[in-house]
Write a protein that holds these residues in place. Structure first.
Motif, PDB file in Angstrom:
ATOM      1  N   THR A  34       0.835  -1.153  -0.194  1.00 27.34           N
ATOM      2  CA  THR A  34      -0.141   0.053  -0.060  1.00 27.34           C
ATOM      3  C   THR A  34       0.930   1.350  -0.033  1.00 27.34           C
ATOM      4  O   THR A  34       0.325   2.351  -0.034  1.00 27.34           O
ATOM      5  CB  THR A  34      -0.817   0.152   1.199  1.00 27.34           C
ATOM      6  OG1 THR A  34      -0.163   0.331   2.286  1.00 27.34           O
ATOM      7  CG2 THR A  34      -1.843  -1.266   1.231  1.00 27.34           C
ATOM      8  N   HIS A  35       2.115   1.133   0.252  1.00 30.14           N
ATOM      9  CA  HIS A  35       3.095   2.280   0.528  1.00 30.14           C
ATOM     10  C   HIS A  35       2.915   3.325  -0.999  1.00 30.14           C
ATOM     11  O   HIS A  35       2.871   4.648  -0.458  1.00 30.14           O
ATOM     12  CB  HIS A  35       4.396   1.961   0.947  1.00 30.14           C
ATOM     13  CG  HIS A  35       4.488   1.631   2.337  1.00 30.14           C
ATOM     14  ND1 HIS A  35       5.730   1.237   3.059  1.00 30.14           N
ATOM     15  CD2 HIS A  35       3.658   1.089   3.215  1.00 30.14           C
ATOM     16  CE1 HIS A  35       5.436   1.023   4.014  1.00 30.14           C
ATOM     17  NE2 HIS A  35       4.058   0.798   4.144  1.00 30.14           N
ATOM     18  N   PRO A  36       2.960   2.884  -1.884  1.00 31.26           N
ATOM     19  CA  PRO A  36       3.046   3.604  -2.979  1.00 31.26           C
ATOM     20  C   PRO A  36       1.599   4.407  -3.234  1.00 31.26           C
ATOM     21  O   PRO A  36       1.772   5.478  -3.962  1.00 31.26           O
ATOM     22  CB  PRO A  36       3.127   2.702  -4.410  1.00 31.26           C
ATOM     23  CG  PRO A  36       3.786   1.610  -3.805  1.00 31.26           C
ATOM     24  CD  PRO A  36       3.317   1.452  -2.274  1.00 31.26           C
ATOM     25  N   ARG A  37       0.737   4.184  -2.582  1.00 29.95           N
ATOM     26  CA  ARG A  37      -0.732   4.784  -2.538  1.00 29.95           C
ATOM     27  C   ARG A  37      -0.635   5.961  -1.627  1.00 29.95           C
ATOM     28  O   ARG A  37      -1.474   6.994  -1.748  1.00 29.95           O
ATOM     29  CB  ARG A  37      -1.834   3.854  -2.000  1.00 29.95           C
ATOM     30  CG  ARG A  37      -2.014   2.775  -3.202  1.00 29.95           C
ATOM     31  CD  ARG A  37      -2.897   1.665  -2.450  1.00 29.95           C
ATOM     32  NE  ARG A  37      -4.197   1.959  -2.376  1.00 29.95           N
ATOM     33  CZ  ARG A  37      -5.079   1.080  -1.838  1.00 29.95           C
ATOM     34  NH1 ARG A  37      -4.757   0.268  -1.007  1.00 29.95           N
ATOM     35  NH2 ARG A  37      -6.356   1.463  -1.536  1.00 29.95           N
ATOM     36  N   TRP A  38       0.148   6.069  -0.764  1.00 25.71           N
ATOM     37  CA  TRP A  38       0.295   7.448  -0.018  1.00 25.71           C
ATOM     38  C   TRP A  38       1.711   7.810   0.285  1.00 25.71           C
ATOM     39  O   TRP A  38       1.699   9.051   0.805  1.00 25.71           O
ATOM     40  CB  TRP A  38      -0.219   6.881   1.442  1.00 25.71           C
ATOM     41  CG  TRP A  38       0.173   5.687   1.926  1.00 25.71           C
ATOM     42  CD1 TRP A  38      -0.122   4.597   1.951  1.00 25.71           C
ATOM     43  CD2 TRP A  38       1.310   5.868   3.122  1.00 25.71           C
ATOM     44  NE1 TRP A  38       0.666   3.509   2.985  1.00 25.71           N
ATOM     45  CE2 TRP A  38       1.357   4.474   3.487  1.00 25.71           C
ATOM     46  CE3 TRP A  38       1.968   6.839   3.839  1.00 25.71           C
ATOM     47  CZ2 TRP A  38       2.290   4.247   4.559  1.00 25.71           C
ATOM     48  CZ3 TRP A  38       2.906   6.738   4.702  1.00 25.71           C
ATOM     49  CH2 TRP A  38       3.087   5.115   5.099  1.00 25.71           C
ATOM     50  N   MET A  39       2.786   7.117   0.002  1.00 27.54           N
ATOM     51  CA  MET A  39       4.112   7.774   0.115  1.00 27.54           C
ATOM     52  C   MET A  39       4.430   8.560  -1.138  1.00 27.54           C
ATOM     53  O   MET A  39       3.960   8.099  -2.262  1.00 27.54           O
ATOM     54  CB  MET A  39       5.051   6.559   0.219  1.00 27.54           C
ATOM     55  CG  MET A  39       5.093   6.206   1.516  1.00 27.54           C
ATOM     56  SD  MET A  39       6.685   4.893   1.806  1.00 27.54           S
ATOM     57  CE  MET A  39       6.248   4.359   3.492  1.00 27.54           C
ATOM     58  N   VAL A  40       4.873   9.762  -0.869  1.00 29.26           N
ATOM     59  CA  VAL A  40       5.198  10.753  -1.992  1.00 29.26           C
ATOM     60  C   VAL A  40       6.288  10.088  -2.903  1.00 29.26           C
ATOM     61  O   VAL A  40       7.378   9.646  -2.331  1.00 29.26           O
ATOM     62  CB  VAL A  40       5.644  11.888  -1.391  1.00 29.26           C
ATOM     63  CG1 VAL A  40       6.363  12.897  -2.412  1.00 29.26           C
ATOM     64  CG2 VAL A  40       4.469  12.635  -0.462  1.00 29.26           C
ATOM     65  N   ALA A  41       6.138  10.217  -4.145  1.00 32.23           N
ATOM     66  CA  ALA A  41       6.920   9.743  -5.092  1.00 32.23           C
ATOM     67  C   ALA A  41       7.963   8.435  -4.762  1.00 32.23           C
ATOM     68  O   ALA A  41       8.972   8.223  -5.006  1.00 32.23           O
ATOM     69  CB  ALA A  41       8.205  10.845  -5.168  1.00 32.23           C
ATOM     70  N   LEU A 159       5.178  14.907   4.482  1.00 33.97           N
ATOM     71  CA  LEU A 159       4.009  14.898   3.191  1.00 33.97           C
ATOM     72  C   LEU A 159       3.386  13.708   3.186  1.00 33.97           C
ATOM     73  O   LEU A 159       2.217  13.424   2.830  1.00 33.97           O
ATOM     74  CB  LEU A 159       4.925  15.100   2.136  1.00 33.97           C
ATOM     75  CG  LEU A 159       5.401  16.551   1.883  1.00 33.97           C
ATOM     76  CD1 LEU A 159       6.628  16.797   0.654  1.00 33.97           C
ATOM     77  CD2 LEU A 159       4.381  17.706   1.644  1.00 33.97           C
ATOM     78  N   SER A 160       4.136  12.353   3.485  1.00 37.42           N
ATOM     79  CA  SER A 160       3.522  11.041   3.069  1.00 37.42           C
ATOM     80  C   SER A 160       2.615  10.790   4.277  1.00 37.42           C
ATOM     81  O   SER A 160       1.453  10.541   3.760  1.00 37.42           O
ATOM     82  CB  SER A 160       4.577  10.070   3.146  1.00 37.42           C
ATOM     83  OG  SER A 160       5.290  10.247   1.937  1.00 37.42           O
ATOM     84  N   LEU A 161       2.828  10.972   5.436  1.00 32.97           N
ATOM     85  CA  LEU A 161       1.736  11.197   6.457  1.00 32.97           C
ATOM     86  C   LEU A 161       0.392  11.572   6.268  1.00 32.97           C
ATOM     87  O   LEU A 161      -0.671  11.545   6.567  1.00 32.97           O
ATOM     88  CB  LEU A 161       2.131  11.132   7.850  1.00 32.97           C
ATOM     89  CG  LEU A 161       2.985   9.847   8.403  1.00 32.97           C
ATOM     90  CD1 LEU A 161       3.489  10.434   9.892  1.00 32.97           C
ATOM     91  CD2 LEU A 161       2.448   8.727   8.312  1.00 32.97           C
ATOM     92  N   GLY A 162       0.701  13.219   5.884  1.00 32.62           N
ATOM     93  CA  GLY A 162      -0.450  13.622   5.269  1.00 32.62           C
ATOM     94  C   GLY A 162      -1.292  13.044   4.269  1.00 32.62           C
ATOM     95  O   GLY A 162      -2.495  13.224   4.278  1.00 32.62           O
ATOM     96  N   ARG A 163      -0.678  12.413   3.261  1.00 30.81           N
ATOM     97  CA  ARG A 163      -1.442  11.928   2.222  1.00 30.81           C
ATOM     98  C   ARG A 163      -2.053  10.376   2.796  1.00 30.81           C
ATOM     99  O   ARG A 163      -3.223  10.204   2.595  1.00 30.81           O
ATOM    100  CB  ARG A 163      -0.519  11.350   1.339  1.00 30.81           C
ATOM    101  CG  ARG A 163       0.014  12.638   0.374  1.00 30.81           C
ATOM    102  CD  ARG A 163       0.904  12.199  -0.886  1.00 30.81           C
ATOM    103  NE  ARG A 163       0.336  11.185  -1.773  1.00 30.81           N
ATOM    104  CZ  ARG A 163       0.910  10.808  -2.887  1.00 30.81           C
ATOM    105  NH1 ARG A 163       2.032  11.137  -3.132  1.00 30.81           N
ATOM    106  NH2 ARG A 163       0.138   9.973  -3.740  1.00 30.81           N
TER     107      ARG A 163
END
Length: 172
Positions: A34-41, A159-163
């Motif tokens: 799932t990480h690419p769904r919410w981790m930036v770039a 940024l990623s935790l915000g996403r």
């Protein structure tokens, strides 16, 4: 206090309250798929198995060119991060038990550890804590590269935790 002859760890930690029960947030942060769904770039470069299990291995590619250039492993400021899951403890809101994951970074570019702690707050909220102790593999010492990696990680993690929070909020 650090033992003689060892290097002090440089831990970077970012936390965010998310609007879901702890088991839901844990499913998202523990499952590397799932990480690419919410981790930036970030993109998953090699599979992570079929769910969060001890021993799962994966390779993530992160950086400005990670999503634009799926055939490349290193171009365009992309860092390849090979990892293995070494700890996996599911949370329980009823028992007030914190969920924990720990990944070991396997090198070429990054070494160290990373993980997520998911702290239950109530039936509809939890606190996700993302931490990393990472440094560059290579000729420069850990004491030099860990603070530099930490600076880059802190912004990436915020940024990623915000996403993640926004994605979980949309699922409610």
């Amino acid at each position: 206090m650090t033992a003689p002859g060892t290097t002090a760890a440089h831990r970077v930690e970012v936390a965010r309250v998310v609007p879901v029960e702890a088991s839901v947030a844990f499913a998202w942060v523990a499952d590397l798929r799932t990480h690419p769904r919410w981790m930036v770039a970030t993109r998953l470069q090699s599979p992570a198995g079929h769910g969060p299990e001890l021993g799962d291995r994966c390779t993530m590619a992160s950086g400005p060119g990670a999503r634009r250039d799926p055939g490349s492993t290193l171009g365009r400021l992309v860092i390849v991060d090979r990892m293995v899951v070494e700890r996996l403890e599911r949370p329980s809101t009823a028992a007030a038990r914190v969920g924990r994951t720990r990944l070991r970074k396997l090198g070429r570019v990054l070494l160290g550890e990373a993980g997520f702690d998911v702290v239950p707050m109530d039936a509809g909220r939890c606190r996700v804590v993302w931490w990393e102790e990472a440094w560059l593999a290579g000729p420069l010492p850990r004491a030099v590269t860990a603070p530099l990696v930490g600076l880059a990680l802190r912004g990436f993690m915020h940024l990623s935790l915000g996403r993640l929070a926004r994605a979980l909020d949309r699922r409610r």
